[in-house]
Scaffold this active site. Sequence first.
Site, PDB file in Angstrom:
ATOM      1  N   ARG A  36       0.819  -1.214   0.000  1.00 22.82           N
ATOM      2  CA  ARG A  36       0.000   0.000   0.000  1.00 22.82           C
ATOM      3  C   ARG A  36       0.857   1.271   0.000  1.00 22.82           C
ATOM      4  NH1 ARG A  36      -4.900  -2.301   3.772  1.00 22.82           N
ATOM      5  NH2 ARG A  36      -6.201  -2.873   1.993  1.00 22.82           N
ATOM      6  N   LYS A 199     -18.143 -17.078   2.115  1.00 23.08           N
ATOM      7  CA  LYS A 199     -19.608 -16.974   2.198  1.00 23.08           C
ATOM      8  C   LYS A 199     -20.260 -16.355   0.972  1.00 23.08           C
ATOM      9  CE  LYS A 199     -21.616 -15.965   6.150  1.00 23.08           C
ATOM     10  NZ  LYS A 199     -21.974 -15.060   7.246  1.00 23.08           N
ATOM     11  N   GLY A 353      -7.991  -7.962  -1.420  1.00 19.26           N
ATOM     12  CA  GLY A 353      -8.210  -8.904  -0.325  1.00 19.26           C
ATOM     13  C   GLY A 353      -7.385 -10.176  -0.440  1.00 19.26           C
ATOM     14  N   GLY A 376     -12.684  -4.631   0.220  1.00 24.06           N
ATOM     15  CA  GLY A 376     -14.070  -4.181   0.371  1.00 24.06           C
ATOM     16  C   GLY A 376     -14.420  -3.109  -0.648  1.00 24.06           C
TER      17      GLY A 376
HETATM   18  P1  AMP Z   1     -13.682 -14.277   2.046  1.00 23.55           P
HETATM   19  O1  AMP Z   1     -13.138 -13.447   3.178  1.00 23.55           O
HETATM   20  O2  AMP Z   1     -15.133 -14.520   2.089  1.00 23.55           O
HETATM   21  O3  AMP Z   1     -13.171 -13.791   0.692  1.00 23.55           O
HETATM   22  O4  AMP Z   1     -13.046 -15.724   2.250  1.00 23.55           O
HETATM   23  C1  AMP Z   1     -11.682 -15.969   2.203  1.00 23.55           C
HETATM   24  C2  AMP Z   1     -11.394 -17.181   3.016  1.00 23.55           C
HETATM   25  O5  AMP Z   1     -12.161 -18.259   2.528  1.00 23.55           O
HETATM   26  C3  AMP Z   1      -9.944 -17.616   2.960  1.00 23.55           C
HETATM   27  O6  AMP Z   1      -9.361 -17.421   4.221  1.00 23.55           O
HETATM   28  C4  AMP Z   1     -10.025 -19.092   2.616  1.00 23.55           C
HETATM   29  O7  AMP Z   1      -9.204 -19.886   3.420  1.00 23.55           O
HETATM   30  C5  AMP Z   1     -11.485 -19.420   2.886  1.00 23.55           C
HETATM   31  N1  AMP Z   1     -11.930 -20.578   2.093  1.00 23.55           N
HETATM   32  C6  AMP Z   1     -11.747 -20.793   0.786  1.00 23.55           C
HETATM   33  N2  AMP Z   1     -12.250 -21.998   0.435  1.00 23.55           N
HETATM   34  C7  AMP Z   1     -12.742 -22.570   1.552  1.00 23.55           C
HETATM   35  C8  AMP Z   1     -13.373 -23.805   1.837  1.00 23.55           C
HETATM   36  N3  AMP Z   1     -13.580 -24.695   0.879  1.00 23.55           N
HETATM   37  N4  AMP Z   1     -13.757 -24.044   3.104  1.00 23.55           N
HETATM   38  C9  AMP Z   1     -13.533 -23.122   4.058  1.00 23.55           C
HETATM   39  N5  AMP Z   1     -12.953 -21.931   3.861  1.00 23.55           N
HETATM   40  C10 AMP Z   1     -12.555 -21.658   2.611  1.00 23.55           C
END
Ligand code: AMP
Length: 396
Positions: A36, A199, A353, A376
Amino acid sequence: MKKTLKDIDVRNKKVIVRCDFNVPLDDDGNITDDTRIVGALPTIEYLLAENASIILMSHLGRPKGEANPKYSLAPVAADISKKIGREVIFKSVPEVVNAEVKEIAAGLKSGEVLLLENTRFRKEEEKNGEDFAKELSDLAEVFVNDAFGAAHRAHSSTAGISAYLPTVSGFLIEKELNFLGHALENPARPFVAIMGGSKVSDKIKVIESLLSKADTLLIGGGMMFTFLKAEGLEVGKSILDEEGLELAGQLIKLAREKGVTLLLPVDVKAADAFDNDSPADIYSIDEIPADRMGLDIGPKTAELFASEIASSGTVLWNGPMGVFELPNFAAGTKAVAEAMAANEKAVTIIGGGDSAAAVSQFGLADRMSHVSTGGGASLEFIENGTLPCIEVIADK
Ligand code: AMP
């Protein structure tokens, strides 16, 4: 089009610049990733070349309106100073701006640089308080916003201040808008969007918006299981977003209605536990055992996604394909990053991210057209086509 630094006269002027110096620090206060800070250098160096006097400001972490030495910008001042080869004046005061800081700012000469203390030491900052915005604006003649990573939050130092000063974007925000804006408005086709992460419900609006713009949508990461379940498949102990289940079903339907090719994984790597050393095997998606959890896309899916990426004109990627932090479940994420790097003809954009962390971990960041500095912020930009702190920048 928004005005940038080059559209106004900053020569010998006093310029206040909002940067995103929200860098990770280790327990000893050392900066562990300076991306950054590096991203802010073109703007700082241009202002130095124009003989401006520069006042830099940023937030760091979440001090919640209290002066907390843990979140001081002192290490950032030292790092910028090293990078630009001149002193960065830094006055750590809990008020961020006080009589002494005002005096230093007033006496700042051409080519001198002052960094203010963490703007979030002030309670008013995150409430977009007018008095604090006015105090900041009184230090300078022009406001340059270059904090893309903070552009989705209207705070005193990112938006409020522009009520009192002519406001333009710095080169980092200009670059972010050029890549993200262009990808959304006029992408080279086929436009392939890739979504991952844990999610669905967090990214539902972004996916919805992409379904109006992309030709193909590839889904991986933890969110794939919610989509697979919505299609009637069993996902064992894999992460499932109950809240997002119905929405995932609606998105699949919407993709069909809009003629967007939505590709879900055909195989996964599933383990006994969320642990790098847990026994794991590859399964077709209709054979995930009830007692195992999917932690990565499988090799057939990686190949399928890579071939979509290879024939694309634009690729926009947000969210890892698996738990890439664990080496045994990083292959899918790596395959996507490598396929993007290999397609030199396409515009390849990493939406910040975790995906940005992943490409940098694989040493592939330089091979992408653009790695967004805002997680974000880039998601909100994809969703709405603009951001609150971009709106307050003057139009050309
Ligand atoms: P997000 O913050 O929603 O973009 O999610 C990112 C996180 O999702 C990372 O830390 C990954 O380790 C996690 N992730 C990716 N694939 C999986 C999975 N199959 N099961 C659980 N966590 C996951």
